[in-house]
Design a protein around this motif. Structure first.
Motif: not given
Length: 218
Positions: A50-58
Motif C-alpha cells: 500500500x505504501x509503495x503505491x502511495x509513494x509511486x502516486x506521489x
C-alpha cells in the motif's frame, strides 16, 4: 486515461510512454484478488505494498508539479509539505484514504499518472526544472515517471504474488535516457532492475546505491 501508443521514436520518452506504463501497472495491480495482502512488504524495500503505491502516486504527482511553474526553480522542488504516516514510511504529499480500499488507492495512482501525462504534453519546449539527480526537461521527467512505475510495480507485484514483466521497449527507452552508465547488450528489463538495485547481471555486483542522470542528453 485514454489508450495511447508508445513514443514513435524509440530514442525518446513521451507522455504516451508514461500513460502506457501507468495503465499496465493499473491493469496488473487491479487484477489482485480480494483479500490480497496490501500491507505485506513490497519486494526488497522497507515499505508495504500500500505504501509503495502511495509513494509511486506521489512520485508521479511530484514530477508533474515540477513542470507547472512558468519559471521553475533549478535549486529546489516546489515546496509542498511531505510527511510520513509512520517512522520509516515514505514521505509523501499524496496519501490515499484507507477507507476507499485498494480500488481507491489505484484511483489515486491513476489520477496522479494522468497529471504527469498532461504536464509532459503541455510543458513548453526548453523548460527545465529541479531534480536531485540533475535539473531536467519534460522528457526527463517522463522517463523518471516510467522508471518509478516499472520498478515499483515490480516491488508491489512481489508482495502481492503477481507476475510482472514490462515491455522491453519501455525499459530500453528509460535506460537510454537516464542510465548512461549501464552495460550494453544486456536484456532491458533485467538491466533496469540491476540499475535500480533490484536484480543481478552476470559478472556484475548488485548495486547497493544507485542514481539516474536527469539532465538532457543534448
Amino acid at each position: 486515461m485514454s489508450p495511447s501508443a508508445e513514443s514513435p521514436d524509440p530514442s525518446t520518452v513521451s507522455a504516451d510512454d508514461v500513460d502506457r506504463a501507468v495503465r499496465l501497472c493499473l491493469d496488473l495491480l487491479g487484477s489482485a484478488p480480494p483479500g490480497a495482502p496490501w500491507d505485506a512488504q513490497a519486494g526488497t524495500i522497507e515499505w508495504s505494498c500500500w505504501e509503495t503505491v502511495e509513494h509511486l502516486a506521489d512520485d508521479l504527482f511530484a514530477y508533474a508539479v515540477q513542470l507547472g511553474p512558468r519559471k521553475p526553480s533549478l535549486d529546489r522542488v516546489v515546496p509542498f509539505v511531505y510527511d510520513s504516516r509512520r517512522p520509516g514510511g515514505p514521505r509523501n504529499t499524496v496519501h490515499a484514504d484507507r477507507a476507499a480500499g485498494p480500488a481507491g488507492l489505484l484511483e489515486v495512482l491513476e489520477a496522479c499518472g494522468a497529471l504527469l501525462v498532461a504536464m509532459v504534453r503541455t510543458a513548453p519546449h526548453g523548460l527545465r526544472s529541479h531534480h536531485v539527480f540533475g535539473s531536467s526537461d519534460a522528457e526527463g521527467f517522463a522517463a523518471m515517471g516510467v522508471v518509478e512505475t516499472l520498478v515499483h510495480t515490480h516491488d508491489v507485484a512481489c508482495g502481492l504474488g503477481l507476475r510482472w514483466t514490462p515491455p522491453d521497449r519501455l525499459c530500453a527507452q528509460v535506460l537510454a535516457r537516464l542510465f548512461p552508465d549501464v552495460p550494453d547488450g544486456t536484456p532491458p528489463w533485467p538491466t533496469l532492475l540491476w540499475a535500480t538495485g533490484r536484480g543481478d547481471l552476470p559478472g556484475l555486483a548488485r548495486r547497493t546505491a544507485w542514481r539516474w542522470y536527469g539532465e538532457p542528453r543534448s
